[in-house]
Design a protein around this motif. Structure first.
Motif, PDB file in Angstrom:
ATOM      1  N   ALA A   5       7.538 -14.176  -8.993  1.00 57.03           N
ATOM      2  CA  ALA A   5       6.962 -12.875  -8.396  1.00 57.03           C
ATOM      3  C   ALA A   5       5.988 -12.350  -9.597  1.00 57.03           C
ATOM      4  CB  ALA A   5       8.069 -12.049  -8.329  1.00 57.03           C
ATOM      5  N   LEU A   6       6.076 -12.632 -10.885  1.00 58.37           N
ATOM      6  CA  LEU A   6       5.227 -11.828 -11.695  1.00 58.37           C
ATOM      7  C   LEU A   6       4.050 -12.661 -11.911  1.00 58.37           C
ATOM      8  CD1 LEU A   6       7.711 -10.560 -14.321  1.00 58.37           C
ATOM      9  CD2 LEU A   6       6.519  -9.281 -12.633  1.00 58.37           C
ATOM     10  N   ALA A   7       4.199 -14.041 -11.745  1.00 56.44           N
ATOM     11  CA  ALA A   7       2.966 -15.038 -11.877  1.00 56.44           C
ATOM     12  C   ALA A   7       2.109 -14.874 -10.775  1.00 56.44           C
ATOM     13  CB  ALA A   7       3.695 -16.349 -11.946  1.00 56.44           C
ATOM     14  N   GLY A   8       2.629 -14.485  -9.389  1.00 53.16           N
ATOM     15  CA  GLY A   8       1.676 -14.116  -8.406  1.00 53.16           C
ATOM     16  C   GLY A   8       1.141 -12.910  -8.429  1.00 53.16           C
ATOM     17  N   LEU A   9       1.796 -11.913  -9.189  1.00 52.13           N
ATOM     18  CA  LEU A   9       1.301 -10.698  -9.374  1.00 52.13           C
ATOM     19  C   LEU A   9      -0.029 -10.782 -10.305  1.00 52.13           C
ATOM     20  CD1 LEU A   9       1.348  -7.631  -8.815  1.00 52.13           C
ATOM     21  CD2 LEU A   9       3.135  -7.583 -10.844  1.00 52.13           C
ATOM     22  N   ALA A  10       0.157 -11.447 -11.302  1.00 51.15           N
ATOM     23  CA  ALA A  10      -0.798 -11.704 -12.342  1.00 51.15           C
ATOM     24  C   ALA A  10      -2.157 -12.436 -11.888  1.00 51.15           C
ATOM     25  CB  ALA A  10      -0.431 -12.542 -13.547  1.00 51.15           C
ATOM     26  N   ARG A  25      -6.910  -5.315  -1.541  1.00 48.02           N
ATOM     27  CA  ARG A  25      -6.020  -5.767  -2.833  1.00 48.02           C
ATOM     28  C   ARG A  25      -4.564  -5.129  -2.499  1.00 48.02           C
ATOM     29  NH1 ARG A  25      -8.433  -3.492  -7.788  1.00 48.02           N
ATOM     30  NH2 ARG A  25      -6.840  -4.853  -8.788  1.00 48.02           N
ATOM     31  N   PHE A  26      -4.653  -3.853  -2.018  1.00 53.35           N
ATOM     32  CA  PHE A  26      -3.365  -3.136  -1.769  1.00 53.35           C
ATOM     33  C   PHE A  26      -2.394  -4.113  -0.860  1.00 53.35           C
ATOM     34  CE2 PHE A  26      -1.000  -0.144   0.699  1.00 53.35           C
ATOM     35  CZ  PHE A  26       0.059   0.097  -0.254  1.00 53.35           C
ATOM     36  N   THR A  27      -3.080  -4.411   0.340  1.00 52.58           N
ATOM     37  CA  THR A  27      -2.380  -5.058   1.275  1.00 52.58           C
ATOM     38  C   THR A  27      -1.880  -6.270   0.647  1.00 52.58           C
ATOM     39  OG1 THR A  27      -3.661  -4.295   3.064  1.00 52.58           O
ATOM     40  CG2 THR A  27      -2.437  -6.108   3.606  1.00 52.58           C
ATOM     41  N   ALA A  28      -2.418  -6.944   0.071  1.00 52.68           N
ATOM     42  CA  ALA A  28      -1.911  -8.225  -0.770  1.00 52.68           C
ATOM     43  C   ALA A  28      -0.922  -7.943  -1.693  1.00 52.68           C
ATOM     44  CB  ALA A  28      -2.956  -8.871  -1.391  1.00 52.68           C
ATOM     45  N   LEU A  29      -1.086  -6.853  -2.613  1.00 51.52           N
ATOM     46  CA  LEU A  29      -0.256  -6.398  -3.385  1.00 51.52           C
ATOM     47  C   LEU A  29       1.252  -5.882  -2.915  1.00 51.52           C
ATOM     48  CD1 LEU A  29       0.124  -5.759  -6.617  1.00 51.52           C
ATOM     49  CD2 LEU A  29      -0.192  -3.267  -5.853  1.00 51.52           C
ATOM     50  N   ALA A  30       1.174  -5.215  -1.928  1.00 53.32           N
ATOM     51  CA  ALA A  30       2.172  -4.799  -1.212  1.00 53.32           C
ATOM     52  C   ALA A  30       3.156  -6.099  -0.547  1.00 53.32           C
ATOM     53  CB  ALA A  30       2.043  -3.870  -0.068  1.00 53.32           C
ATOM     54  N   GLY A  31       2.369  -6.748   0.087  1.00 54.57           N
ATOM     55  CA  GLY A  31       3.049  -8.172   0.884  1.00 54.57           C
ATOM     56  C   GLY A  31       3.613  -9.094  -0.299  1.00 54.57           C
ATOM     57  N   ASN A  32       2.981  -8.991  -1.608  1.00 50.07           N
ATOM     58  CA  ASN A  32       3.767  -9.853  -2.677  1.00 50.07           C
ATOM     59  C   ASN A  32       5.123  -8.954  -2.983  1.00 50.07           C
ATOM     60  OD1 ASN A  32       1.541 -11.623  -2.383  1.00 50.07           O
ATOM     61  ND2 ASN A  32       0.603 -11.199  -4.542  1.00 50.07           N
ATOM     62  N   ASP A 427      -1.124  -2.101   8.201  1.00 52.66           N
ATOM     63  CA  ASP A 427      -1.574  -3.017   7.374  1.00 52.66           C
ATOM     64  C   ASP A 427      -0.458  -3.751   6.774  1.00 52.66           C
ATOM     65  OD1 ASP A 427      -4.110  -3.230   8.343  1.00 52.66           O
ATOM     66  OD2 ASP A 427      -5.068  -2.001   6.461  1.00 52.66           O
ATOM     67  N   THR A 428       0.596  -2.819   6.465  1.00 54.56           N
ATOM     68  CA  THR A 428       1.860  -3.146   5.716  1.00 54.56           C
ATOM     69  C   THR A 428       2.972  -2.595   6.425  1.00 54.56           C
ATOM     70  OG1 THR A 428       2.301  -1.242   4.237  1.00 54.56           O
ATOM     71  CG2 THR A 428       0.757  -2.954   3.624  1.00 54.56           C
ATOM     72  N   PRO A 429       4.121  -3.119   6.264  1.00 50.28           N
ATOM     73  CA  PRO A 429       5.500  -2.427   6.882  1.00 50.28           C
ATOM     74  C   PRO A 429       6.145  -1.644   5.979  1.00 50.28           C
ATOM     75  CG  PRO A 429       6.002  -4.599   6.302  1.00 50.28           C
ATOM     76  CD  PRO A 429       4.554  -4.549   5.977  1.00 50.28           C
ATOM     77  N   LEU A 430       5.679  -0.868   5.080  1.00 50.94           N
ATOM     78  CA  LEU A 430       6.225  -0.043   4.161  1.00 50.94           C
ATOM     79  C   LEU A 430       6.854   1.029   4.676  1.00 50.94           C
ATOM     80  CD1 LEU A 430       3.563  -0.449   1.191  1.00 50.94           C
ATOM     81  CD2 LEU A 430       6.015  -1.293   0.986  1.00 50.94           C
ATOM     82  N   ARG A 431       6.012   1.749   5.518  1.00 50.99           N
ATOM     83  CA  ARG A 431       6.762   2.896   5.836  1.00 50.99           C
ATOM     84  C   ARG A 431       7.940   2.569   6.803  1.00 50.99           C
ATOM     85  NH1 ARG A 431       2.064   6.158   8.471  1.00 50.99           N
ATOM     86  NH2 ARG A 431       0.589   5.023   7.200  1.00 50.99           N
ATOM     87  N   ALA A 432       7.949   1.695   7.350  1.00 55.08           N
ATOM     88  CA  ALA A 432       9.187   1.375   8.163  1.00 55.08           C
ATOM     89  C   ALA A 432      10.432   0.976   7.285  1.00 55.08           C
ATOM     90  CB  ALA A 432       8.867   0.282   9.182  1.00 55.08           C
ATOM     91  N   ILE A 433      10.125   0.220   6.343  1.00 51.07           N
ATOM     92  CA  ILE A 433      11.157  -0.506   5.513  1.00 51.07           C
ATOM     93  C   ILE A 433      11.374   0.557   4.738  1.00 51.07           C
ATOM     94  CG2 ILE A 433      11.273  -1.890   3.475  1.00 51.07           C
ATOM     95  CD1 ILE A 433       9.713  -3.867   4.874  1.00 51.07           C
ATOM     96  N   PHE A 434      10.709   1.735   3.835  1.00 50.79           N
ATOM     97  CA  PHE A 434      11.073   2.752   3.106  1.00 50.79           C
ATOM     98  C   PHE A 434      10.909   4.057   3.747  1.00 50.79           C
ATOM     99  CE2 PHE A 434       8.997  -0.369   0.093  1.00 50.79           C
ATOM    100  CZ  PHE A 434      10.232  -1.128  -0.322  1.00 50.79           C
ATOM    101  N   SER A 435      11.757   3.950   4.751  1.00 52.92           N
ATOM    102  CA  SER A 435      11.645   5.281   5.653  1.00 52.92           C
ATOM    103  C   SER A 435      12.069   6.409   5.078  1.00 52.92           C
ATOM    104  CB  SER A 435      12.441   5.093   7.011  1.00 52.92           C
ATOM    105  OG  SER A 435      13.776   4.941   6.893  1.00 52.92           O
ATOM    106  N   SER A 436      11.572   7.632   5.379  1.00 49.52           N
ATOM    107  CA  SER A 436      11.973   8.818   4.990  1.00 49.52           C
ATOM    108  C   SER A 436      13.299   9.308   5.384  1.00 49.52           C
ATOM    109  CB  SER A 436      10.986   9.844   5.064  1.00 49.52           C
ATOM    110  OG  SER A 436      11.505  11.531   4.861  1.00 49.52           O
TER     111      SER A 436
END
Length: 509
Positions: A5-10, A25-32, A427-436
């Motif tokens: 995971a960290l190698a992919g991040l680098a 860049r953000f969409t790719a970062l969030a997906g990773n 673009d990302t499912p972040l707000r559904a996964i980390f819902s309030s």
């Protein structure tokens, strides 16, 4: 897994530089990050509807928690390289959600350290149950994943023994009460599925036997070794509690502001309860309320006590909840309060391993699940309860309170809100996964208020809705005072009994 995971991040950080497209860049970062995070939390991935890791279990050792911190720190650093002001509105919101989640992960592991003092943290039941409850794949395939998790179950229990230090007694007792439910899930709850796929019976037999043996031994360890040394204080203390509150609410409201608001709301809600209860008091008991009357508190208590006479039983609560849900859905549609989704919702009996915290809950399909049913789980009373204790329980969750509970958990509460939220596209499912959690619970509470304002259930349900609101207000008050001001159990009980107890006191009779 973490190194990959960290190698992919680098590699990601090496692409684009400052001149790259911030949104891409953000969409790719969030997906990773989501790929790495879900691989490290396979049970959560299953619950969310990502089935790539269904045969795996989370690493609950100290090294596993350390790896989570390292992953979160690495992605926090990478987020800092993206200019949030150059993101689209949607991605800017998701950027903030991801940053807060990463900070919260680090805080919970390094400062709160729940894995060291909460034995229920290690309950392996959901990891098994979620593979069975939803038909996301052919049964033999799901049972193969069950087998794999059963084989790894002893590792979770061993991690618990190494990590748990000085838990609060109440946490250990809850874990003790849940453990037989997990055993029952593997012994009896699994059997109907094996009857449907008999070719898997022999294949799962060794894993079932090993898991049951490990759970039996773990239950003895909880009682004989952990319970005697469970002397910890469940209070977080002022500093930790206030920090956790900020993350939980995603708000800059101060504890003092929240407490003052709750105490004012308490007075207002109690006054409204009296206004609703007074006509019912006259209807039920006749005559006028005068100087000889039991007073405002007495009127509310006597009416609540009368309403509690109409209540379900263990045999009727689930079918009664089903009928209530039909009634609620019809009412919402007739009043055109909101659009009712087509997604199915099914009322089920709460699995034993999940009991001990609540009468009911909404279990919606995860945002990554392509097709899924929402389960509204209702908990009958435990089999070892006396008839008197069960009667008291159902007087509290009477016919009118059950309807209000179904508003909160199902229609138009959690079920409806989460069904709509799962359909949101970004673009990302972040707000559904980390819902309030604040929004999710706030919506359900608002739904209760909306329904009674629209006339559902009459004054009887309205009074129970206000009583439920009193619970929320009292929770806000005692939560703060217990964790930061030394409120004792006796003081908290006195407050709850004074304001929520439904039976009239001797002077009110």
């Amino acid at each position: 897994m973490l190194l990959l995971a960290l190698a992919g991040l680098a590699l990601l950080n090496g692409c684009g530089g400052d001149g790259g497209d911030a949104d891409a860049r953000f969409t790719a970062l969030a997906g990773n990050y989501l790929d790495a995070m879900l691989a490290m939390n396979p049970e959560w991935a299953t619950n969310l509807g990502d089935h790539r890791f269904d045969g795996e279990v989370s690493d609950m050792t100290r090294d596993g928690f350390k790896a989570t911190v390292e992953l979160s720190e690495a992605y926090l650093d990478s987020l800092g390289d993206i200019d949030a002001e150059k993101l689209s509105v949607e991605n800017a919101i998701d950027y903030g959600i991801l940053r807060e989640h990463l900070e919260y992960e680090i805080f919970m592991i390094e400062e709160v350290r729940e894995y060291q003092w909460n034995p229920t943290f290690y309950n392996p039941g959901n990891g098994i149950y979620n593979l069975l409850a939803r038909e996301f794949a052919p049964l033999p395939e799901r049972l193969a994943s069950v087998k794999s998790r059963l084989e790894k179950l002893p590792m979770i229990l061993e991690a618990a023994k190494l990590n748990l230090r000085n838990p609060p007694e109440v946490m250990t007792r809850t874990a003790i009460s849940q453990n037989p439910g997990v055993i029952n899930l593997i012994m009896d709850g699994l059997q109907p599925y094996l009857d449907e796929a008999p070719e898997m019976r022999d294949e799962l037999a060794p894993a079932r036997a090993s898991a049951i043996s490990a759970l039996d031994e773990y239950g003895r360890w909880l009682e004989s070794e952990l319970l005697p040394r469970s002397k910890g204080d469940f209070r977080l203390g002022k500093e930790l509690w206030e920090k956790k509150l900020r993350y939980a609410l995603s708000s800059d409201l101060t504890p003092e502001e929240i407490l003052a608001s709750a105490e004012a709301d308490l007075v207002e809600t109690r006054a409204t309860m009296y206004e609703i209860a007074l006509p019912l008091y006259r209807d039920y008991f006749g005559g006028h309320v005068d100087d000889e009357s039991p007073g405002e508190d007495g009127v509310i208590r006597r009416v609540l006590s009368r309403l509690a006479d109409d209540h379900p039983t263990n045999e009727t609560i689930v079918p009664q909840a089903r009928e209530g849900l039909k009634e609620l859905t019809k009412f919402v549609g007739k009043k055109k309060l909101m659009t009712v989704p087509d997604d199915p919702v099914e009322i089920i009996v709460m699995p034993e391993h999940q009991r001990g915290f609540a009468i009911g809950y909404c279990d919606s399909p995860g945002p990554l699940e392509e097709h899924g049913t929402t389960f509204y789980a209702i908990s009958p009373t435990p089999k070892d309860w006396t008839a008197e204790r069960a009667e008291t329980f159902y007087r509290e969750y009477n016919d009118y309170m059950l309807l209000n509970l179904s508003v909160h958990e199902a229609m138009p509460g959690h079920y409806l809100q989460i069904a709509h939220a799962n359909k949101y596209e970004s673009d990302t499912p972040l707000r559904a996964i980390f819902s309030s959690g604040t929004f999710v619970e706030g919506w359900a509470t608002y739904a209760e208020q909306l329904m009674v304002e629209a006339g559902f259930g009459g004054p009887e349900v309205h009074l129970q809705q206000l009583k439920m609101r009193l619970r929320l207000i009292i929770n806000a008050i005692i939560d703060q005072k217990i964790h930061t001001a030394g409120m004792t159990e006796g003081e908290a009980m006195e407050m709850m009994i004074c304001l929520l107890y439904t039976s009239p006191s001797p002077r009110d009779s």
